[in-house]
Design a protein around this motif. Structure first.
Motif, mmCIF file in Angstrom:
data_model
loop_
_atom_site.group_PDB
_atom_site.id
_atom_site.type_symbol
_atom_site.label_atom_id
_atom_site.label_comp_id
_atom_site.label_asym_id
_atom_site.label_seq_id
_atom_site.Cartn_x
_atom_site.Cartn_y
_atom_site.Cartn_z
ATOM 1 N N LEU A 1 0.205 12.911 69.540
ATOM 2 C CA LEU A 1 0.165 11.579 68.910
ATOM 3 C C LEU A 1 1.516 11.262 68.264
ATOM 4 O O LEU A 1 2.029 10.146 68.376
ATOM 5 N N TYR A 2 2.093 12.269 67.572
ATOM 6 C CA TYR A 2 3.414 12.067 66.960
ATOM 7 C C TYR A 2 4.469 11.867 68.054
ATOM 8 O O TYR A 2 5.405 11.073 67.904
ATOM 9 N N ARG A 3 4.292 12.572 69.145
ATOM 10 C CA ARG A 3 5.207 12.394 70.277
ATOM 11 C C ARG A 3 5.053 10.986 70.876
ATOM 12 O O ARG A 3 6.022 10.375 71.325
ATOM 13 N N ILE B 1 6.255 12.897 77.340
ATOM 14 C CA ILE B 1 6.507 13.107 75.905
ATOM 15 C C ILE B 1 6.992 14.526 75.568
ATOM 16 O O ILE B 1 6.982 14.916 74.412
ATOM 17 N N ARG B 2 7.411 15.275 76.585
ATOM 18 C CA ARG B 2 7.809 16.681 76.312
ATOM 19 C C ARG B 2 9.309 16.894 76.407
ATOM 20 O O ARG B 2 9.756 18.031 76.601
ATOM 21 N N THR B 3 10.111 15.852 76.324
ATOM 22 C CA THR B 3 11.560 16.030 76.420
ATOM 23 C C THR B 3 12.102 16.514 75.066
ATOM 24 O O THR B 3 11.489 16.258 74.020
ATOM 25 N N LEU C 1 -7.048 7.685 63.134
ATOM 26 C CA LEU C 1 -7.277 7.983 64.553
ATOM 27 C C LEU C 1 -7.804 9.424 64.730
ATOM 28 O O LEU C 1 -8.753 9.678 65.450
ATOM 29 N N GLN C 2 -7.196 10.352 63.994
ATOM 30 C CA GLN C 2 -7.597 11.761 64.094
ATOM 31 C C GLN C 2 -8.980 11.981 63.480
ATOM 32 O O GLN C 2 -9.812 12.684 64.041
ATOM 33 N N ARG C 3 -9.228 11.354 62.326
ATOM 34 C CA ARG C 3 -10.541 11.512 61.674
ATOM 35 C C ARG C 3 -11.646 11.011 62.623
ATOM 36 O O ARG C 3 -12.702 11.607 62.743
ATOM 37 N N PHE D 1 -8.925 21.072 66.920
ATOM 38 C CA PHE D 1 -7.739 20.267 66.619
ATOM 39 C C PHE D 1 -6.542 21.169 66.411
ATOM 40 O O PHE D 1 -6.584 22.068 65.564
ATOM 41 N N GLU D 2 -5.479 20.876 67.145
ATOM 42 C CA GLU D 2 -4.236 21.632 66.978
ATOM 43 C C GLU D 2 -3.186 20.761 66.294
ATOM 44 O O GLU D 2 -3.044 19.589 66.645
ATOM 45 N N GLY D 3 -2.475 21.306 65.278
ATOM 46 C CA GLY D 3 -1.433 20.500 64.633
ATOM 47 C C GLY D 3 -0.690 21.252 63.557
ATOM 48 O O GLY D 3 -0.444 22.465 63.669
ATOM 49 N N ARG D 4 -0.295 20.497 62.512
ATOM 50 C CA ARG D 4 0.450 21.092 61.405
ATOM 51 C C ARG D 4 -0.314 20.978 60.080
ATOM 52 O O ARG D 4 -0.147 21.800 59.200
ATOM 53 N N ASP D 5 -1.080 19.880 59.965
ATOM 54 C CA ASP D 5 -1.772 19.604 58.694
ATOM 55 C C ASP D 5 -3.260 19.383 58.913
ATOM 56 O O ASP D 5 -3.906 18.671 58.159
ATOM 57 N N LYS E 1 15.189 24.443 63.227
ATOM 58 C CA LYS E 1 15.367 23.172 62.507
ATOM 59 C C LYS E 1 13.995 22.521 62.273
ATOM 60 O O LYS E 1 13.684 22.041 61.194
ATOM 61 N N ARG E 2 13.166 22.529 63.314
ATOM 62 C CA ARG E 2 11.827 21.905 63.168
ATOM 63 C C ARG E 2 10.978 22.654 62.151
ATOM 64 O O ARG E 2 10.264 22.065 61.357
ATOM 65 N N ASP E 3 11.049 23.998 62.183
ATOM 66 C CA ASP E 3 10.315 24.801 61.178
ATOM 67 C C ASP E 3 10.684 24.327 59.782
ATOM 68 O O ASP E 3 9.824 24.106 58.940
ATOM 69 N N ASP F 1 12.287 21.458 58.826
ATOM 70 C CA ASP F 1 11.931 20.063 58.539
ATOM 71 C C ASP F 1 10.422 19.908 58.341
ATOM 72 O O ASP F 1 9.973 19.227 57.425
ATOM 73 N N ASP F 2 9.631 20.534 59.213
ATOM 74 C CA ASP F 2 8.172 20.351 59.140
ATOM 75 C C ASP F 2 7.581 21.000 57.884
ATOM 76 O O ASP F 2 6.593 20.519 57.342
ATOM 77 N N SER F 3 8.211 22.099 57.429
ATOM 78 C CA SER F 3 7.588 22.787 56.292
ATOM 79 C C SER F 3 8.177 22.382 54.943
ATOM 80 O O SER F 3 7.602 22.699 53.914
ATOM 81 N N THR F 4 9.309 21.657 54.959
ATOM 82 C CA THR F 4 9.880 21.261 53.657
ATOM 83 C C THR F 4 9.698 19.766 53.382
ATOM 84 O O THR F 4 10.101 19.296 52.328
ATOM 85 N N ARG F 5 9.116 19.017 54.328
ATOM 86 C CA ARG F 5 8.940 17.579 54.065
ATOM 87 C C ARG F 5 7.954 17.386 52.913
ATOM 88 O O ARG F 5 7.100 18.252 52.667
ATOM 89 N N ASN F 6 8.091 16.217 52.235
ATOM 90 C CA ASN F 6 7.244 15.974 51.065
ATOM 91 C C ASN F 6 5.796 15.710 51.444
ATOM 92 O O ASN F 6 4.881 16.085 50.720
HETATM 93 O O1 DC Z 1 3.020 20.350 68.160
HETATM 94 P P1 DC Z 1 4.199 19.526 68.664
HETATM 95 O O2 DC Z 1 5.439 20.320 68.888
HETATM 96 O O3 DC Z 1 3.848 18.705 69.862
HETATM 97 O O4 DC Z 1 4.496 18.495 67.468
HETATM 98 C C1 DC Z 1 5.594 17.609 67.468
HETATM 99 C C2 DC Z 1 5.961 17.261 66.033
HETATM 100 O O5 DC Z 1 4.922 16.490 65.447
HETATM 101 C C3 DC Z 1 6.176 18.451 65.105
HETATM 102 O O6 DC Z 1 7.536 18.793 64.971
HETATM 103 C C4 DC Z 1 5.621 18.010 63.779
HETATM 104 C C5 DC Z 1 4.738 16.839 64.096
HETATM 105 N N1 DC Z 1 3.319 17.087 63.838
HETATM 106 C C6 DC Z 1 2.867 16.887 62.555
HETATM 107 O O7 DC Z 1 3.659 16.599 61.662
HETATM 108 N N2 DC Z 1 1.553 17.009 62.283
HETATM 109 C C7 DC Z 1 0.678 17.359 63.232
HETATM 110 N N3 DC Z 1 -0.613 17.458 62.934
HETATM 111 C C8 DC Z 1 1.122 17.604 64.549
HETATM 112 C C9 DC Z 1 2.473 17.473 64.817
#
Ligand code: DC
Length: 224
Positions: A37-39, A89-91, A114-116, A126-130, A177-179, A181-186
């Motif tokens: 979805l973020y992609r 969306i995988r570039t 949308l996710q809820r 559900f696979e993601g970050r949060d 870099k993504r690790d 950015d993704d883990s230090t964002r507010n």
């Molecule tokens: O899992 P992915 O690599 O396709 O995710 C792409 C980016 O989307 C990832 O860098 C962080 C963001 N993301 C997010 O913030 N929250 C999610 N639930 C899933 C992905």
């Protein structure tokens, strides 16, 4: 076994996608890749030339964006404004833009509902970050899958080597870099939920991870 909503969070390349697919197949559940979805948002941002730090531009884009998953032959296709963009969306460019726009509140709010909605009938992985921390704090089973960064970069390289010219070194740099950015964002940073089951996939095969997860899923699914 009762119906469950299962979340799998973790950094890029930890094996979440493979494991989520296998687990959902074993359980006969739907698998939702929320990163897609973020992609999807990133795809439109690049197409329309919106800057990732242009809050108003992102707001307008989200307000007019019709982004949805459609079930096709047991898996979900990502449809954006009527077009199937699942294969686009995988570039590397979209990967980094997805991470950038995912730090923006307006984008997270847009995707939250949308996710809820996708989780309302349970029987979903559900696979993601949060997923376990923000979107489904009430999930029945929460996993946090991690692995050593070097290992994650190697896995991503092997997956992408036929589709991309990125070297292992470049992939590892992007992942680090993504690790960060993704883990230090507010907003909704990547971190394990307090009640998540932590699994380090470094020494394990995907089936070993899934076997491990199934033990918890059965225990929790049959507990009440
Ligand atoms: O899992 P992915 O690599 O396709 O995710 C792409 C980016 O989307 C990832 O860098 C962080 C963001 N993301 C997010 O913030 N929250 C999610 N639930 C899933 C992905």
């Amino acid at each position: 076994m009762r119906k469950l909503l299962i979340t799998i969070d973790g950094p890029a390349g930890a094996g979440k996608t493979t494991v989520s697919r296998m687990l959902s197949e074993q359980l006969g559940y739907i698998y939702v890749d929320t990163g897609a979805l973020y992609r999807g948002v990133a795809f439109e941002v690049i197409k329309k030339g919106v800057k990732s730090d242009d809050a108003e531009g992102l707001r307008t884009l989200c307000e007019t964006l019709d982004l949805k998953f459609v079930l096709e032959q047991k898996s979900l296709s990502l449809i954006s404004n009527g077009k199937n963009i699942s294969d686009l969306i995988r570039t590397p460019e979209i990967t980094m833009m997805a991470s950038a726009v995912s730090a923006k509140q307006v984008v997270r709010d847009f995707l939250f509902d949308l996710q809820r909605q996708l989780g309302k009938d349970k029987c979903v992985v559900f696979e993601g970050r949060d997923m376990g921390t923000v979107v489904f704090p009430d999930a029945d089973v929460k996993f946090y899958l991690d692995a050593a960064a070097e290992d994650r970069a190697k896995r991503r390289y092997n997956e992408m080597k036929d589709k991309s010219t990125q070297t292992l070194h470049e992939i590892e740099k992007d992942i680090l870099k993504r690790d960060k950015d993704d883990s230090t964002r507010n907003i909704a940073p990547l971190k394990p939920a307090k009640d998540a089951i932590l699994i380090d996939s470094t020494p394990l095969s995907a089936s070993e991870v899934v076997d491990n997860m199934m033990i918890y899923v059965k225990q929790i699914g049959e507990s009440y």
